[in-house]
Scaffold this active site. Structure first.
Site, PDB file in Angstrom:
ATOM      1  CB  CYS A  74      -0.914   0.036   1.103  1.00  0.00           C
ATOM      2  SG  CYS A  74      -1.878   1.566   1.172  1.00  0.00           S
ATOM      3  CG  HIS A 160      -2.007  -1.729  -9.465  1.00  0.00           C
ATOM      4  ND1 HIS A 160      -2.736  -0.928  -8.864  1.00  0.00           N
ATOM      5  CD2 HIS A 160      -1.074  -2.239  -8.704  1.00  0.00           C
ATOM      6  CE1 HIS A 160      -2.490  -0.857  -7.646  1.00  0.00           C
ATOM      7  NE2 HIS A 160      -1.601  -1.633  -7.473  1.00  0.00           N
ATOM      8  CD  GLU A 209      -6.941   1.469  -2.953  1.00  0.00           C
ATOM      9  OE1 GLU A 209      -6.866   0.537  -2.382  1.00  0.00           O
ATOM     10  OE2 GLU A 209      -6.749   2.543  -2.920  1.00  0.00           O
ATOM     11  CB  CYS A 218      -4.673   4.021  -5.538  1.00  0.00           C
ATOM     12  SG  CYS A 218      -3.991   2.134  -5.514  1.00  0.00           S
ATOM     13  N   GLY A 221      -1.492   2.364  -7.288  1.00  0.00           N
ATOM     14  CA  GLY A 221      -2.152   2.551  -8.622  1.00  0.00           C
ATOM     15  C   GLY A 221      -1.389   3.613  -9.364  1.00  0.00           C
TER      16      GLY A 221
HETATM   17  N1  LIG Z   1      -6.408  -2.198  -2.392  1.00  0.00           N
HETATM   18  C1  LIG Z   1      -4.969  -2.548  -2.502  1.00  0.00           C
HETATM   19  C2  LIG Z   1      -4.265  -2.249  -1.211  1.00  0.00           C
HETATM   20  C3  LIG Z   1      -4.285  -0.835  -0.837  1.00  0.00           C
HETATM   21  C4  LIG Z   1      -3.488  -0.163  -2.000  1.00  0.00           C
HETATM   22  C5  LIG Z   1      -3.547   1.559  -1.998  1.00  0.00           C
HETATM   23  N2  LIG Z   1      -4.287   2.109  -1.073  1.00  0.00           N
HETATM   24  C6  LIG Z   1      -2.133   2.171  -2.056  1.00  0.00           C
HETATM   25  O1  LIG Z   1      -2.045   3.318  -1.503  1.00  0.00           O
HETATM   26  O2  LIG Z   1      -1.511   1.648  -2.843  1.00  0.00           O
HETATM   27  C7  LIG Z   1      -4.841  -4.119  -2.880  1.00  0.00           C
HETATM   28  O3  LIG Z   1      -5.846  -4.757  -2.688  1.00  0.00           O
HETATM   29  O4  LIG Z   1      -3.689  -4.082  -3.454  1.00  0.00           O
END
Ligand SMILES: N[C@H](CCC[C@H](N)C(=O)O)C(=O)O
Length: 275
Positions: A74, A160, A209, A218, A221
């Site tokens: 994250c 991703h 997400e 994100c 992301g």
């Molecule tokens: N939802 C993401 C985890 C949080 C990523 C996001 N909040 C960031 O800032 O990178 C996943 O399931 O891989």
């Protein structure tokens, strides 16, 4: 009582818990309960600070989505992690080495108090994402409920998919996002980014997400979208990514180098909750 800090990175919000000076067994059921924005604390992800499991790192960093799923990485959370461990006096370092499920990342507090994170190298090989495909390509055609969607895919430790759109305001984030998140070709599900390229150095991004829905920002992301934009020849490093919650600077100056992400991190309030 369990003490926690509510934090955010560009509106991507977190409950952050120190399990170095506190003890608690955090289960997916508890994460879902606390993550509920009406009956709990409410957050996109829960971040846990644990002692290192090896001598060459400072901390272990665990991440749970609001749906209770534990994930590999994250990015916005990593910047909050750096601020949190210093605010809690768990370290005085300005360069902090952290172990995650997907490997080591390095957090550096900048002179302007922003945080620069070495997010490691993007991985495009389908089986490392994981994404089911005969071969690695820059563009994949994915059949989603009779619609063929062109997308690119990369791992930043977490999976991703990135779709290029001409107008982010009308992008089908809320409809197409969940369908791709749960598409069988992404066996571990996937985060879905929608990027509108403005020019060689600027883009806008919205992310549906995995395990949290559309968020204000994100971090992984933004790294994934920038890596794909550079790899596909749409953009050049450094890339300014404008998300609904704010801006991140993503640097990837050579395909053999790691990606660096720079942005802010904010503490909102301290809380405690009955275990
Ligand atoms: N939802 C993401 C985890 C949080 C990523 C996001 N909040 C960031 O800032 O990178 C996943 O399931 O891989």
């Amino acid at each position: 009582m369990l003490h926690f800090t509510k934090m955010h990175g560009l509106g991507n919000d977190f409950m952050v818990i120190d399990l170095i000076t506190q003890q608690a067994k955090i289960t997916p059921k508890l994460v879902k309960q606390w993550g509920n924005r009406h009956t709990g604390i409410g957050f996109d992800q829960l971040l846990i600070v644990e002692p290192p499991s090896r001598p060459d790192v400072d901390f272990c960093y665990r991440i749970f989505n609001a749906d209770g799923s534990e994930v590999e990485q994250c990015g916005n959370g990593a910047r909050c992690f750096a601020k949190f461990v210093r605010q809690k006096r768990l370290t005085h370092k300005k360069n902090i080495i952290v172990e995650t499920k997907s490997g080591i990342i390095e957090l550096a507090i900048q002179p302007d108090d922003q945080v620069k994170v070495n997010m490691g190298r993007p991985r495009f090989v389908p089986k490392e994402i994981p994404f089911i495909s005969e071969q690695q390509q820059n563009y994949y055609q994915l059949l989603v409920e009779e619609q063929t969607i062109e997308l690119s895919s990369v791992s930043m430790g977490n999976p991703h998919a990135v779709i290029q759109v001409t107008n982010l305001k009308t992008a089908p984030v809320q409809t197409l996002g969940p369908k791709i998140e749960t598409h069988p070709h992404f066996p571990n599900r996937v985060n879905v980014g929608f990027i509108q390229v403005i020019d060689r150095y600027n883009a806008k991004l919205r992310v549906w997400e995995r395990g949290a829905g559309e968020t204000q920002a994100c971090g992984t992301g933004a790294c994934a979208a920038a890596a794909i934009a550079i790899q596909n020849g749409w953009m050049d490093s450094p890339v300014n990514i404008q998300l609904p919650g704010g801006k991140l600077i993503i640097e990837w100056d050579n395909i053999d180098n790691p990606i660096f992400m720079t942005g802010n991190a904010v503490s909102v309030y301290e809380g405690k909750i009955k275990l």
